[in-house]
Design an enzyme around this catalytic site. Structure first.
Site, PDB file in Angstrom:
ATOM      1  N   ARG A   1       0.860  -1.173   0.000  1.00  0.00           N
ATOM      2  CA  ARG A   1       0.000   0.000   0.000  1.00  0.00           C
ATOM      3  C   ARG A   1       0.903   1.231   0.000  1.00  0.00           C
ATOM      4  NH1 ARG A   1      -2.335  -0.200   6.236  1.00  0.00           N
ATOM      5  NH2 ARG A   1      -0.390   0.382   7.231  1.00  0.00           N
TER       6      ARG A   1
ATOM      7  N   ASN B   1      -5.410   7.706   4.550  1.00  0.00           N
ATOM      8  CA  ASN B   1      -5.110   6.901   5.732  1.00  0.00           C
ATOM      9  C   ASN B   1      -3.674   7.152   6.142  1.00  0.00           C
ATOM     10  OD1 ASN B   1      -6.056   4.679   7.563  1.00  0.00           O
ATOM     11  ND2 ASN B   1      -4.180   3.736   6.787  1.00  0.00           N
ATOM     12  N   GLU B   2      -3.514   7.615   7.359  1.00  0.00           N
ATOM     13  CA  GLU B   2      -2.184   7.742   7.958  1.00  0.00           C
ATOM     14  C   GLU B   2      -1.159   8.363   7.004  1.00  0.00           C
ATOM     15  OE1 GLU B   2      -1.107   3.898   9.552  1.00  0.00           O
ATOM     16  OE2 GLU B   2      -2.314   4.267  11.330  1.00  0.00           O
TER      17      GLU B   2
ATOM     18  N   GLU C   1      -8.208   4.315  15.532  1.00  0.00           N
ATOM     19  CA  GLU C   1      -7.794   2.912  15.423  1.00  0.00           C
ATOM     20  C   GLU C   1      -6.952   2.522  16.625  1.00  0.00           C
ATOM     21  OE1 GLU C   1      -5.373   1.698  12.124  1.00  0.00           O
ATOM     22  OE2 GLU C   1      -6.525   2.878  10.701  1.00  0.00           O
TER      23      GLU C   1
ATOM     24  N   GLU D   1      -2.126  -8.383   6.422  1.00  0.00           N
ATOM     25  CA  GLU D   1      -2.352  -8.247   7.867  1.00  0.00           C
ATOM     26  C   GLU D   1      -3.346  -9.297   8.356  1.00  0.00           C
ATOM     27  OE1 GLU D   1      -3.198  -4.011   8.292  1.00  0.00           O
ATOM     28  OE2 GLU D   1      -1.083  -3.704   8.787  1.00  0.00           O
TER      29      GLU D   1
ATOM     30  N   PHE E   1      -3.179 -11.643  10.361  1.00  0.00           N
ATOM     31  CA  PHE E   1      -3.222 -11.924  11.805  1.00  0.00           C
ATOM     32  C   PHE E   1      -3.407 -10.666  12.637  1.00  0.00           C
ATOM     33  CE2 PHE E   1      -0.977 -15.644  10.054  1.00  0.00           C
ATOM     34  CZ  PHE E   1      -1.978 -16.569  10.347  1.00  0.00           C
ATOM     35  N   HIS E   2      -3.713  -9.549  11.980  1.00  0.00           N
ATOM     36  CA  HIS E   2      -3.937  -8.343  12.784  1.00  0.00           C
ATOM     37  C   HIS E   2      -5.250  -8.458  13.540  1.00  0.00           C
ATOM     38  CE1 HIS E   2      -2.303  -4.680  14.102  1.00  0.00           C
ATOM     39  NE2 HIS E   2      -1.307  -4.794  13.227  1.00  0.00           N
TER      40      HIS E   2
HETATM   41  C1  GLA Z   1      -2.602   1.237  10.721  1.00  0.00           C
HETATM   42  C2  GLA Z   1      -3.452   1.300   9.491  1.00  0.00           C
HETATM   43  C3  GLA Z   1      -4.364   0.151   9.330  1.00  0.00           C
HETATM   44  C4  GLA Z   1      -3.685  -1.132   9.722  1.00  0.00           C
HETATM   45  C5  GLA Z   1      -3.220  -1.012  11.120  1.00  0.00           C
HETATM   46  C6  GLA Z   1      -2.636  -2.286  11.645  1.00  0.00           C
HETATM   47  O1  GLA Z   1      -3.028   1.962  11.761  1.00  0.00           O
HETATM   48  O2  GLA Z   1      -4.173   2.495   9.358  1.00  0.00           O
HETATM   49  O3  GLA Z   1      -4.783   0.098   7.991  1.00  0.00           O
HETATM   50  O4  GLA Z   1      -2.617  -1.371   8.864  1.00  0.00           O
HETATM   51  O5  GLA Z   1      -2.248  -0.005  11.177  1.00  0.00           O
HETATM   52  O6  GLA Z   1      -1.281  -2.229  11.846  1.00  0.00           O
END
Ligand code: GLA
Length: 661
Positions: A103, A141-142, A295, A343, A345-346
């Site tokens: 990404r 996002n971030e 988050e 991700e 296993f997140h």
């Molecule tokens: C970040 C991202 C999410 C995901 C989480 C998990 O905060 O915004 O998309 O990748 O981390 O690590």
């Protein structure tokens, strides 16, 4: 009250969506963030859109009474985009152009990327700006992606022209006389790229500031077009913290309608709760009282090297800790654990095991508690009288190469002073030297590792002390100007006269080797040779070349800590100063590892310890969740969180202090 998380229905067949909404209702979910990484589903090829599936998702959520935080998907351009616009792929410092397959594979300065991002954002905006489920826009996002390509270089030069009045001024600010780096044309200036030896620190610092402003302009572009379509829907983007992120969130905070923060503690003992408190206080300070946890991981802590499954009760304690510190809810990454992908296993509210799982049961319980609290949450009133400085450019400067010790860690230094205040139970804000500086609400300001200091910030801190404020400065503060040029005449140049000290030598220490002071404190990592020019010594070094020399000093209400004090030393020192400055903890006499946070009339009590604890309340109270009368003393089980609604209005003297008057 926002309670929910990232929801990625595009990863699941449609029959799962109905089950999702049912489970969300069961858990008391109020809002979900949709579409964060859905670009390739929304625009399968250039200019061809498919919104039908998202229509159905939003309608289903709306029917279930669940609000939508709708994301623009611009953090992850689809493969067709990068094949059509290879110049918009990011290039790293080694000159390697990255490929799609993960990404964030875009360059924020590439015109093709910016155009495509605006286009998908306006298509989404036009379609959903008036959708009844829409509660908030979540742009991107971030933000935090780094690129060093030629397009970035051109944008960097434009930014530099606006920042520095002339090339001469830039040469001066960057000290380019060192190693023959003098620029005679703007076109010669590059982003920091792989080079032979140490890079120019001022160039690196300005590049990170540029990246922050460049990403901010990309955010503002999307924000403005969404705002134009429906001015009443708040717009945010989720802030991520990390040493690799070249975003100065303090500057960004003024541009978002809601400060939204992602936070992932990465330690598994009580340090995770300290990290949570730190992030909550920082976010509240960015948001000037109000913010949203966008988050966090519900059931896992990704520690450095392995995942740690949270113990029962920890989800609630950590989530309520953010709420206690002003968050308008608790959102998680993510709703349903995916079947595949990077991700897999997140963490998730609905794990691979499904809803018949410990985490989902805890989620349902937390949903009930947050539901009961939601009508009682007032705008944040956390009357902190202590502030710690937080300065992204100082962090970046202290990540550089060529510093006097590899052990210098800005984040750790700031977290350490915050932790000391957390352990002392004292409410704490952050202040931001780059954007402030109104210190009038504070009695104590703590300044850890504030390496870069402008004349204005030095003047604000001097005035703060002159008007009776208590200032506590740690090492590596006030050393350099905003271009990382060291002030002459002895450290800390910007603060010498406020502190009444002059530092003539630094003595960094090997990791783990203690440095003892004559008041019984221990320090690690750092020591200095301090001359007194007005201050008095409160503690002196006891050994080695600095034996007998001042280590901790005081000049009126300005303290200087020249050594890398350990946690106990900082806590003792800040408790003493707080007592002198008349700054009380939230509650006196709390048992160890029990935390209390006040938000308006609500008192959040967290028992992080392994034993039951009793806590005396400042007035009679009821349990804000159950309505049960609690009296003036509560017993709280290990790992539990309790929210008490105090009967006395904020500011009313407590029973004890009233009777002693
Ligand atoms: C970040 C991202 C999410 C995901 C989480 C998990 O905060 O915004 O998309 O990748 O981390 O690590």
């Amino acid at each position: 009250m926002f309670f929910g998380g990232d929801y990625n229905p595009e990863q699941w067949p449609e029959e799962v969506w109905d089950a999702d909404v049912e489970l969300m209702c069961e858990a008391g979910v109020t809002a979900v963030t949709v579409g964060v990484f859905a670009w390739s589903h929304l625009e399968p090829s250039e200019g061809e859109y498919d919104f039908a599936w998202l229509d159905r998702v939003l309608d289903r959520l709306h029917d279930g009474g669940i609000k939508v935080v709708l994301a623009t998907p611009t953090a992850s351009p689809p493969p067709w985009f990068t094949l059509a616009h290879p110049e918009a792929l990011p290039v790293n410092a080694d000159g390697v152009r990255l490929t799609h397959g993960s990404r964030d594979t875009y360059c924020v300065s590439a015109p093709a990327y910016r155009l495509a991002a605006r286009r998908i954002a306006s298509e989404l905006g036009r379609r959903y700006a008036d959708h009844p489920a829409l509660a908030m826009w979540h742009v991107h996002n971030e933000y935090g992606t780094d690129c060093r390509c030629d397009l970035t270089a051109a944008a960097f030069r434009e930014w530099l022209r606006a920042r520095h009045s002339s090339l001469d001024a830039l040469n001066e600010a960057w000290t380019t006389a060192f190693w023959s780096q003098r620029y005679s044309d703007w076109a010669q200036i590059m982003p920091p790229r792989a080079t032979q030896y140490l890079p120019n620190p001022a160039q690196v610092l300005d590049f990170r500031r540029f990246l922050s402003d460049e990403m901010l302009s990309a955010f503002v572009e999307q924000r403005d077009l969404l705002r134009g379509l429906n001015p009443s829907t708040p717009i945010t983007t989720n802030f991520v913290q990390g040493g690799w992120v070249s975003v100065d969130h303090a500057r960004w905070a003024g541009e978002v309608d809601v400060v939204a923060v992602d936070h992932y503690p990465d330690l598994s003992d009580i340090s995770a709760e300290e990290q949570t408190a730190f992030a909550g206080d920082l976010a509240r300070s960015w948001g000037r009282g109000s913010w949203l946890l966008m988050e966090t991981a519900p059931n896992l802590i990704f520690t450095r090297g392995r995942m740690h499954t949270k113990e029962p009760g920890r989800l609630a304690r950590q989530s309520l800790s953010y709420v206690a510190r002003g968050s308008d809810g608790a959102m998680y990454f993510q709703w349903r654990q995916p079947r595949g992908g990077a991700e897999v296993f997140h963490s998730a509210l609905v794990p691979h095991a499904g809803p018949d799982s410990p985490i989902f049961r805890e989620v349902v319980d937390l949903g009930t508690r947050l539901g009961a609290l939601s009508s009682q949450l007032e705008p944040t009133e956390i009357p902190a009288e202590v502030a710690v400085t937080w300065d992204a450019p100082s962090w970046w400067a202290l990540q550089g190469a060529g510093l006097p010790s590899a052990g210098i860690d800005y984040l750790a230094a700031v977290q350490q002073t915050h932790r000391a205040l957390f352990r002392a139970g004292i409410p704490t804000d952050f202040v931001f030297p780059g954007t402030m500086i109104d210190l009038s609400a504070y009695r104590i300001v703590v300044v850890p590792h504030l390496y870069l200091v402008s004349d204005e910030v030095a003047a604000a801190l001097r005035d703060f002390v002159a008007s009776g404020g208590h200032l506590v400065v740690g090492p590596l503060s006030g050393v350099a100007d905003p271009f990382a040029r060291v002030g002459p005449g002895g450290y800390p140049a910007a603060f010498r006269h406020i502190l009444g000290v002059r530092v003539t030598e630094w003595h960094p220490q090997d990791p783990g080797v203690p440095v003892h002071l004559d008041d019984g404190s221990t320090a690690f990592g750092w020591a200095e040779r301090v001359e007194l020019i007005g201050a008095q010594a409160l503690a002196r070094y006891t050994e080695g070349t600095l034996a007998g020399e001042p280590a901790v000093t005081r000049n009126g209400t300005a303290w200087y800590v020249s050594a890398g004090l350990d946690d106990a030393g900082w806590e003792r020192m800040l408790r003493t100063i707080a007592a002198e400055a008349n700054v009380p903890p939230v509650l006196e006499g709390l048992p160890p590892e029990v935390e209390a946070v006040r938000r308006g009339q609500l008192l959040f009590v967290f028992n992080h310890s392994e034993s039951e604890a009793s806590v005396k309340l400042p007035s009679a109270a009821t349990d804000a969740v159950t309505g049960r009368f609690l009296g003036t003393e509560i017993t709280i089980r290990s790992a539990e969180a309790l929210v008490a609604r105090l009967e006395k209005p904020v500011g009313t003297p407590t029973a004890t202090s009233a009777s002693s008057e």
